[in-house]
Scaffold this motif. Structure first.
Motif, PDB file in Angstrom:
ATOM      1  N   LEU A  40       0.828  -1.206   0.000  1.00 52.71           N
ATOM      2  CA  LEU A  40       0.000   0.000   0.000  1.00 52.71           C
ATOM      3  C   LEU A  40       0.865   1.260   0.000  1.00 52.71           C
ATOM      4  O   LEU A  40       0.543   2.250  -0.665  1.00 52.71           O
ATOM      5  N   ILE A  41       1.970   1.221   0.750  1.00 51.01           N
ATOM      6  CA  ILE A  41       2.892   2.359   0.752  1.00 51.01           C
ATOM      7  C   ILE A  41       3.474   2.570  -0.642  1.00 51.01           C
ATOM      8  O   ILE A  41       3.541   3.704  -1.142  1.00 51.01           O
ATOM      9  N   ASP A  42       3.888   1.484  -1.284  1.00 52.77           N
ATOM     10  CA  ASP A  42       4.438   1.578  -2.646  1.00 52.77           C
ATOM     11  C   ASP A  42       3.402   2.149  -3.611  1.00 52.77           C
ATOM     12  O   ASP A  42       3.726   2.967  -4.490  1.00 52.77           O
ATOM     13  N   LEU A  43       2.152   1.718  -3.460  1.00 51.92           N
ATOM     14  CA  LEU A  43       1.093   2.200  -4.341  1.00 51.92           C
ATOM     15  C   LEU A  43       0.882   3.700  -4.178  1.00 51.92           C
ATOM     16  O   LEU A  43       0.747   4.435  -5.166  1.00 51.92           O
ATOM     17  N   ALA A  44       0.894   4.158  -2.915  1.00 52.31           N
ATOM     18  CA  ALA A  44       0.723   5.594  -2.658  1.00 52.31           C
ATOM     19  C   ALA A  44       1.860   6.394  -3.278  1.00 52.31           C
ATOM     20  O   ALA A  44       1.649   7.476  -3.842  1.00 52.31           O
ATOM     21  N   GLN A  45       3.077   5.857  -3.188  1.00 53.09           N
ATOM     22  CA  GLN A  45       4.233   6.586  -3.705  1.00 53.09           C
ATOM     23  C   GLN A  45       4.266   6.612  -5.228  1.00 53.09           C
ATOM     24  O   GLN A  45       4.947   7.448  -5.816  1.00 53.09           O
ATOM     25  N   GLN A  46       3.517   5.717  -5.866  1.00 54.24           N
ATOM     26  CA  GLN A  46       3.366   5.796  -7.320  1.00 54.24           C
ATOM     27  C   GLN A  46       2.448   6.949  -7.717  1.00 54.24           C
ATOM     28  O   GLN A  46       2.524   7.466  -8.831  1.00 54.24           O
ATOM     29  N   ILE A  47       1.592   7.353  -6.776  1.00 52.42           N
ATOM     30  CA  ILE A  47       0.671   8.454  -7.020  1.00 52.42           C
ATOM     31  C   ILE A  47       1.324   9.794  -6.715  1.00 52.42           C
ATOM     32  O   ILE A  47       1.222  10.757  -7.485  1.00 52.42           O
ATOM     33  N   THR A  48       2.039   9.856  -5.579  1.00 45.95           N
ATOM     34  CA  THR A  48       2.658  11.109  -5.151  1.00 45.95           C
ATOM     35  C   THR A  48       3.855  10.814  -4.260  1.00 45.95           C
ATOM     36  O   THR A  48       3.833   9.859  -3.483  1.00 45.95           O
ATOM     37  N   ALA A  49       4.870  11.656  -4.385  1.00 44.86           N
ATOM     38  CA  ALA A  49       6.068  11.476  -3.552  1.00 44.86           C
ATOM     39  C   ALA A  49       5.839  11.954  -2.130  1.00 44.86           C
ATOM     40  O   ALA A  49       6.597  11.602  -1.228  1.00 44.86           O
ATOM     41  N   ALA A  50       4.813  12.762  -1.917  1.00 39.81           N
ATOM     42  CA  ALA A  50       4.540  13.299  -0.581  1.00 39.81           C
ATOM     43  C   ALA A  50       3.045  13.200  -0.276  1.00 39.81           C
ATOM     44  O   ALA A  50       2.323  14.198  -0.265  1.00 39.81           O
ATOM     45  N   PRO A  51       2.553  11.980  -0.019  1.00 43.70           N
ATOM     46  CA  PRO A  51       1.121  11.821   0.258  1.00 43.70           C
ATOM     47  C   PRO A  51       0.746  12.457   1.592  1.00 43.70           C
ATOM     48  O   PRO A  51       1.531  12.401   2.550  1.00 43.70           O
ATOM     49  N   PRO A  52      -0.428  13.082   1.700  1.00 43.59           N
ATOM     50  CA  PRO A  52      -0.886  13.630   2.980  1.00 43.59           C
ATOM     51  C   PRO A  52      -0.968  12.515   4.021  1.00 43.59           C
ATOM     52  O   PRO A  52      -1.514  11.436   3.736  1.00 43.59           O
ATOM     53  N   GLN A  53      -0.426  12.758   5.206  1.00 42.47           N
ATOM     54  CA  GLN A  53      -0.340  11.696   6.198  1.00 42.47           C
ATOM     55  C   GLN A  53      -1.720  11.221   6.659  1.00 42.47           C
ATOM     56  O   GLN A  53      -1.912  10.040   6.958  1.00 42.47           O
ATOM     57  N   ARG A  54      -2.682  12.137   6.706  1.00 40.73           N
ATOM     58  CA  ARG A  54      -4.036  11.720   7.087  1.00 40.73           C
ATOM     59  C   ARG A  54      -4.571  10.687   6.106  1.00 40.73           C
ATOM     60  O   ARG A  54      -5.164   9.665   6.506  1.00 40.73           O
ATOM     61  N   GLU A  55      -4.361  10.929   4.809  1.00 41.14           N
ATOM     62  CA  GLU A  55      -4.854   9.991   3.796  1.00 41.14           C
ATOM     63  C   GLU A  55      -4.068   8.687   3.828  1.00 41.14           C
ATOM     64  O   GLU A  55      -4.618   7.614   3.558  1.00 41.14           O
TER      65      GLU A  55
END
Length: 419
Positions: free
Chosen positions: A50-65
């Motif tokens: 899931l972390i890898d997937l988020a980082q494919q979307i953005t390099a700095a995902p909002p921590q709440r999301e």
């Protein structure tokens, strides 16, 4: 009849077959007449995926999301496990951390538990059902936002629930048969401990032993929760972590190691009052935890010294940037960063009453040709920093030097992670 809290890690519920095996164990415990509350982690590598997937979307995902995203992993495993238990004729109900009453502060990504109100869990147990709780997560009461507890948060969830429920024991199921005198992946001859005190386990967890996380042991000691570390792959008795045994303690409980630290050295710091304080104020303001600290004697004629400290390698960039920004104020000449270090720690409650432990440790490292860069001690621990390339060799040499090697069957890491 006992009230038992069981926790199963990601390797124990990594696939459907593993979930079936865990369900069999839970049902057997319930049919033996015990009330059972179960805490589960996400399946296998789900959190990392899931972390890898988020980082494919953005390099700095909002921590709440990110917290909302990551809590999905435990919800999957808890519901599947509840289904498997139902298939075996036993009622089970699954709950998120929020539904289970786990209240946290508002720090996303590494929230701390501030209260547990397990009324729904208590009601479920009173009705004879098994309660399945998603570990690693809670809710910020002020904003009603989902929060995660950081790595190892499921262990902490389990112990916190055990304390709130007044459980007789908290069983932590992993993929090794208990707490060993060293990491079985590094030292196959490591010996399983039948019991270990909270203080020794705290030191081992803080120094890199991954079978239990530090916050879990801190919580257990604070509330006096007995923790039983066992394997979900075997029926062996495991290791009981509890208050200190009044009987004579063995000199050494084990050897822990950590290859996730780095070293920062500030060169030519003015050796005057207040400089050390300012250095670590800057580091603290960057949200970085410090482990070992060494300050050299100032050089004659210059009045300057070197200050070195270790920290989690993940925080190295934040620390060095903060120190660079304060360079003129502190007055040092250069900051050096080294992430090729490893830490070895020798731990034992008995060492405080037995002379010669340090000499024996340093002799073992010397005989193995291993150079020491830093040394730190507590009442029941001696830690040294060396090259990470020599760390495994160092662990084996020290383990053997203190007669910790077992002459029985070799330790088994069933799931391959030692956790």
């Amino acid at each position: 009849m006992a009230l038992i809290v069981q926790k199963y890690g990601g390797s124990s519920v990594s696939d459907a077959a593993s979930i079936e095996r865990v369900a069999d164990r839970i049902v057997a415990t319930r049919r033996a007449g015990n009330d059972v509350c179960v805490v589960v982690s996400a399946m296998g590598d789900t959190t990392d995926d899931l972390i890898d997937l988020a980082q494919q979307i953005t390099a700095a995902p909002p921590q709440r999301e990110m917290d909302i995203l990551l809590t999905a992993g435990e919800r999957i495993s808890m519901s599947l496990l509840a289904m498997a238990i139902h298939e075996r004729g036993v009622t089970a109900r699954s709950f998120t951390g929020q539904q289970a009453g786990v209240i946290t502060d508002d720090v996303y990504g590494k929230a701390r538990i501030i209260d547990v109100s397990p009324s729904r869990i208590t009601e479920t147990l009173e009705q004879g059902a098994v309660a399945i709780v998603a570990g690693f997560q809670g809710v910020n009461q002020a904003a009603n936002d989902v929060t995660t507890l950081g790595r190892g948060g499921s262990d902490t969830t389990a112990v916190a629930l055990a304390a709130a429920l007044g459980a007789d024991v908290c069983e932590i199921y992993t993929d090794v048969d208990g707490v060993f005198t060293a990491d079985p992946r590094i030292v196959p001859a490591a010996r399983k401990l039948d019991t270990i005190g909270y203080d020794e386990m705290l030191e081992m967890a803080a120094c890199g032993a991954k079978v239990l996380m530090l916050r879990c042991v801190e919580y257990a000691r604070r509330f006096g929760v007995p923790v039983h570390v066992r394997s979900s792959y075997s029926t062996l008795t495991g290791t009981l972590v509890t208050k200190e045994n009044p009987m004579e303690q063995p000199i050494i409980a084990g050897v822990a190691h950590d290859r996730t630290e780095a070293k920062v050295t500030l060169v030519d710091v003015p050796d005057v009052p207040g400089k050390a304080a300012r250095i670590f104020e800057v580091v603290a303001a960057a949200g970085v935890n410090i482990d070992m600290i060494v300050q050299n004697v100032s050089v004659v004629g210059t009045g300057k010294t070197d200050v070195s400290f270790t920290l989690p390698a993940a925080d190295g960039d934040a620390a060095t940037k903060a120190l660079e920004a304060a360079r003129e104020e502190i007055g040092y000449d250069e900051v050096r960063y080294d992430d090729t270090i490893g830490k070895l720690s020798l731990i034992g409650a008995g060492m405080k009453s037995h002379p010669g432990v340090s000499a024996r440790l340093f002799k073992a490292l010397s005989d193995a040709g291993i150079n020491i860069e830093m040394i730190s001690t507590s009442e029941i621990r001696i830690s040294v920093v060396t090259s990470v390339d020599l760390l495994d060799q160092a662990v084996r040499a020290v383990h053997t030097a203190f007669d910790l090697d077992s002459d029985q069957d070799q330790a088994v890491v069933y799931g391959g992670t030692g956790r």
